[in-house]
Design a protein around this motif. Structure first.
Motif, PDB file in Angstrom:
ATOM      1  N   ARG A   1       0.849  -1.190   0.000  1.00 21.60           N
ATOM      2  CA  ARG A   1       0.000   0.000   0.000  1.00 21.60           C
ATOM      3  C   ARG A   1       0.881   1.235   0.000  1.00 21.60           C
ATOM      4  O   ARG A   1       1.807   1.333   0.796  1.00 21.60           O
ATOM      5  N   LEU A   2       0.583   2.162  -0.875  1.00 23.70           N
ATOM      6  CA  LEU A   2       1.298   3.422  -0.959  1.00 23.70           C
ATOM      7  C   LEU A   2       0.524   4.450  -0.147  1.00 23.70           C
ATOM      8  O   LEU A   2      -0.629   4.755  -0.452  1.00 23.70           O
ATOM      9  N   TYR A   3       1.150   4.981   0.909  1.00 24.93           N
ATOM     10  CA  TYR A   3       0.456   5.902   1.809  1.00 24.93           C
ATOM     11  C   TYR A   3       0.713   7.373   1.499  1.00 24.93           C
ATOM     12  O   TYR A   3      -0.197   8.184   1.515  1.00 24.93           O
ATOM     13  N   GLU A   4       1.961   7.729   1.262  1.00 25.49           N
ATOM     14  CA  GLU A   4       2.248   9.136   0.984  1.00 25.49           C
ATOM     15  C   GLU A   4       3.629   9.268   0.382  1.00 25.49           C
ATOM     16  O   GLU A   4       4.389   8.308   0.318  1.00 25.49           O
ATOM     17  N   ARG A   5       3.951  10.467  -0.056  1.00 29.97           N
ATOM     18  CA  ARG A   5       5.279  10.740  -0.579  1.00 29.97           C
ATOM     19  C   ARG A   5       5.825  11.993   0.091  1.00 29.97           C
ATOM     20  O   ARG A   5       5.069  12.822   0.600  1.00 29.97           O
ATOM     21  N   ALA A   6       7.151  12.107   0.077  1.00 32.41           N
ATOM     22  CA  ALA A   6       7.797  13.280   0.670  1.00 32.41           C
ATOM     23  C   ALA A   6       9.031  13.610  -0.158  1.00 32.41           C
ATOM     24  O   ALA A   6       9.698  12.716  -0.694  1.00 32.41           O
ATOM     25  N   GLN A   7       9.355  14.882  -0.237  1.00 29.68           N
ATOM     26  CA  GLN A   7      10.540  15.301  -0.958  1.00 29.68           C
ATOM     27  C   GLN A   7      11.645  15.633   0.035  1.00 29.68           C
ATOM     28  O   GLN A   7      11.435  16.379   0.986  1.00 29.68           O
ATOM     29  N   LEU A   8      12.820  15.037  -0.185  1.00 23.91           N
ATOM     30  CA  LEU A   8      13.967  15.260   0.683  1.00 23.91           C
ATOM     31  C   LEU A   8      14.640  16.584   0.350  1.00 23.91           C
ATOM     32  O   LEU A   8      14.368  17.193  -0.694  1.00 23.91           O
ATOM     33  N   ASP A   9      15.564  17.026   1.204  1.00 28.84           N
ATOM     34  CA  ASP A   9      16.267  18.291   0.993  1.00 28.84           C
ATOM     35  C   ASP A   9      17.023  18.327  -0.327  1.00 28.84           C
ATOM     36  O   ASP A   9      17.178  19.383  -0.926  1.00 28.84           O
TER      37      ASP A   9
ATOM     38  N   VAL B   1      10.715  10.267  -1.823  1.00 29.25           N
ATOM     39  CA  VAL B   1      10.610   8.963  -1.166  1.00 29.25           C
ATOM     40  C   VAL B   1       9.136   8.697  -0.898  1.00 29.25           C
ATOM     41  O   VAL B   1       8.330   9.629  -0.824  1.00 29.25           O
ATOM     42  N   TYR B   2       8.803   7.408  -0.772  1.00 32.01           N
ATOM     43  CA  TYR B   2       7.406   7.003  -0.672  1.00 32.01           C
ATOM     44  C   TYR B   2       7.217   6.111   0.541  1.00 32.01           C
ATOM     45  O   TYR B   2       7.979   5.167   0.750  1.00 32.01           O
ATOM     46  N   LEU B   3       6.193   6.402   1.343  1.00 37.27           N
ATOM     47  CA  LEU B   3       5.867   5.582   2.507  1.00 37.27           C
ATOM     48  C   LEU B   3       4.935   4.468   2.041  1.00 37.27           C
ATOM     49  O   LEU B   3       3.842   4.733   1.533  1.00 37.27           O
ATOM     50  N   VAL B   4       5.416   3.213   2.185  1.00 40.22           N
ATOM     51  CA  VAL B   4       4.625   2.061   1.782  1.00 40.22           C
ATOM     52  C   VAL B   4       4.452   1.127   2.965  1.00 40.22           C
ATOM     53  O   VAL B   4       5.261   1.125   3.895  1.00 40.22           O
ATOM     54  N   GLY B   5       3.408   0.342   2.922  1.00 36.26           N
ATOM     55  CA  GLY B   5       3.179  -0.723   3.895  1.00 36.26           C
ATOM     56  C   GLY B   5       3.102  -2.036   3.138  1.00 36.26           C
ATOM     57  O   GLY B   5       2.474  -2.103   2.074  1.00 36.26           O
ATOM     58  N   VAL B   6       3.782  -3.066   3.640  1.00 34.37           N
ATOM     59  CA  VAL B   6       3.739  -4.376   2.991  1.00 34.37           C
ATOM     60  C   VAL B   6       3.324  -5.429   4.012  1.00 34.37           C
ATOM     61  O   VAL B   6       3.666  -5.347   5.186  1.00 34.37           O
ATOM     62  N   PRO B   7       2.576  -6.445   3.567  1.00 31.39           N
ATOM     63  CA  PRO B   7       2.118  -7.490   4.490  1.00 31.39           C
ATOM     64  C   PRO B   7       3.228  -8.482   4.807  1.00 31.39           C
ATOM     65  O   PRO B   7       3.933  -8.947   3.916  1.00 31.39           O
ATOM     66  N   LEU B   8       3.425  -8.766   6.067  1.00 27.01           N
ATOM     67  CA  LEU B   8       4.397  -9.753   6.531  1.00 27.01           C
ATOM     68  C   LEU B   8       3.755 -10.571   7.645  1.00 27.01           C
ATOM     69  O   LEU B   8       2.617 -10.345   8.015  1.00 27.01           O
ATOM     70  N   TRP B   9       4.500 -11.518   8.209  1.00 23.41           N
ATOM     71  CA  TRP B   9       4.032 -12.333   9.321  1.00 23.41           C
ATOM     72  C   TRP B   9       4.953 -12.126  10.502  1.00 23.41           C
ATOM     73  O   TRP B   9       6.131 -11.844  10.346  1.00 23.41           O
ATOM     74  N   GLN B  10       4.417 -12.283  11.694  1.00 20.70           N
ATOM     75  CA  GLN B  10       5.223 -12.193  12.906  1.00 20.70           C
ATOM     76  C   GLN B  10       4.818 -13.295  13.870  1.00 20.70           C
ATOM     77  O   GLN B  10       3.697 -13.789  13.838  1.00 20.70           O
ATOM     78  N   THR B  11       5.766 -13.658  14.731  1.00 15.85           N
ATOM     79  CA  THR B  11       5.479 -14.614  15.787  1.00 15.85           C
ATOM     80  C   THR B  11       5.054 -13.821  17.008  1.00 15.85           C
ATOM     81  O   THR B  11       5.746 -12.905  17.426  1.00 15.85           O
ATOM     82  N   ALA B  12       3.922 -14.176  17.591  1.00 14.43           N
ATOM     83  CA  ALA B  12       3.385 -13.460  18.746  1.00 14.43           C
ATOM     84  C   ALA B  12       3.449 -14.369  19.967  1.00 14.43           C
ATOM     85  O   ALA B  12       3.726 -15.564  19.858  1.00 14.43           O
ATOM     86  N   PHE B  13       3.203 -13.786  21.141  1.00 18.04           N
ATOM     87  CA  PHE B  13       3.162 -14.591  22.357  1.00 18.04           C
ATOM     88  C   PHE B  13       2.151 -15.711  22.190  1.00 18.04           C
ATOM     89  O   PHE B  13       1.136 -15.549  21.540  1.00 18.04           O
ATOM     90  N   GLY B  14       2.457 -16.849  22.747  1.00 16.25           N
ATOM     91  CA  GLY B  14       1.583 -18.009  22.631  1.00 16.25           C
ATOM     92  C   GLY B  14       1.901 -18.858  21.419  1.00 16.25           C
ATOM     93  O   GLY B  14       1.231 -19.836  21.159  1.00 16.25           O
ATOM     94  N   GLY B  15       2.928 -18.462  20.641  1.00 16.75           N
ATOM     95  CA  GLY B  15       3.318 -19.233  19.477  1.00 16.75           C
ATOM     96  C   GLY B  15       2.475 -18.980  18.247  1.00 16.75           C
ATOM     97  O   GLY B  15       2.657 -19.610  17.221  1.00 16.75           O
ATOM     98  N   ARG B  16       1.533 -18.042  18.350  1.00 16.65           N
ATOM     99  CA  ARG B  16       0.702 -17.728  17.188  1.00 16.65           C
ATOM    100  C   ARG B  16       1.544 -17.031  16.119  1.00 16.65           C
ATOM    101  O   ARG B  16       2.494 -16.338  16.401  1.00 16.65           O
ATOM    102  N   VAL B  17       1.152 -17.222  14.890  1.00 15.66           N
ATOM    103  CA  VAL B  17       1.716 -16.459  13.784  1.00 15.66           C
ATOM    104  C   VAL B  17       0.586 -15.586  13.273  1.00 15.66           C
ATOM    105  O   VAL B  17      -0.517 -16.066  13.020  1.00 15.66           O
ATOM    106  N   GLU B  18       0.856 -14.296  13.183  1.00 17.74           N
ATOM    107  CA  GLU B  18      -0.214 -13.395  12.789  1.00 17.74           C
ATOM    108  C   GLU B  18       0.299 -12.386  11.774  1.00 17.74           C
ATOM    109  O   GLU B  18       1.491 -12.080  11.735  1.00 17.74           O
ATOM    110  N   PRO B  19      -0.609 -11.885  10.931  1.00 15.89           N
ATOM    111  CA  PRO B  19      -0.187 -10.911   9.923  1.00 15.89           C
ATOM    112  C   PRO B  19       0.119  -9.564  10.565  1.00 15.89           C
ATOM    113  O   PRO B  19      -0.414  -9.209  11.610  1.00 15.89           O
TER     114      PRO B  19
END
Length: 163
Positions: free
Chosen positions: A20-28, A33-51
């Motif tokens: 997902r492309l959220y916004e852009r910004a111009q450097l000095d 540059v562009y702020l993006v979000g990408v889906p990944l997985w993480q290990t959480a307490f209890g051994g769950r894997v969650e997005p």
């Protein structure tokens, strides 16, 4: 406004779809540059894997389609994760040998292991006598974070005064 769909292109040519492309910004220096979000997985307490969505700033060359060729929709970035959604680790201290850090849920962790949050796991791994399990996410995730920006492994005897 809904974030624009985008594909993130990694340095080795692999792609992460459904970003997902959220916004852009111009450097000095004039670069964009562009702020993006990408889906990944993480290990959480209890051994769950969650997005989880990982957000980062990237250049246009790392995105498909090229965001410079069309309008960039502006949207608010996702809120920070609540503290309960941080990665979970297990510090296992066997009777002999080094202490071992495991991702929570690793089949190699013993029941006597102690759960740690990421910061405490990195502190433990930085100490002599602790290693990261290579059979779960611990080695792949924690070791690069620990060594980020270091030229070589840090040893406690290293110091600026040579002592």
């Amino acid at each position: 406004m809904t974030p624009a769909p985008i594909t993130l292109v990694l340095p080795d040519g692999q792609t992460i779809e459904r970003g997902r492309l959220y916004e852009r910004a111009q450097l000095d220096d004039g670069a964009w540059v562009y702020l993006v979000g990408v889906p990944l997985w993480q290990t959480a307490f209890g051994g769950r894997v969650e997005p989880i969505e990982y957000s980062t700033w990237v250049t246009a060359g790392q995105l498909r389609p090229d965001p410079r060729r069309g309008p960039v929709r502006r949207a608010h970035a996702p809120p920070p994760l609540p503290r309960t959604h941080r990665m979970a680790w297990i510090l296992d201290r066997p009777a002999r040998g080094p202490a071992v850090l495991h991702s929570e849920g690793c089949r190699h962790a013993s029941e006597r292991g102690r759960p740690l949050r990421t910061e405490a796991a990195l502190d433990a791994l930085a100490r002599r006598g602790t290693v990261a399990c290579t059979e779960c996410d611990a080695h792949e995730v924690l070791v690069p974070i620990l060594h980020h920006g270091q030229i070589g492994p840090h040893r406690p005897q290293d110091s600026e005064d040579g002592g």
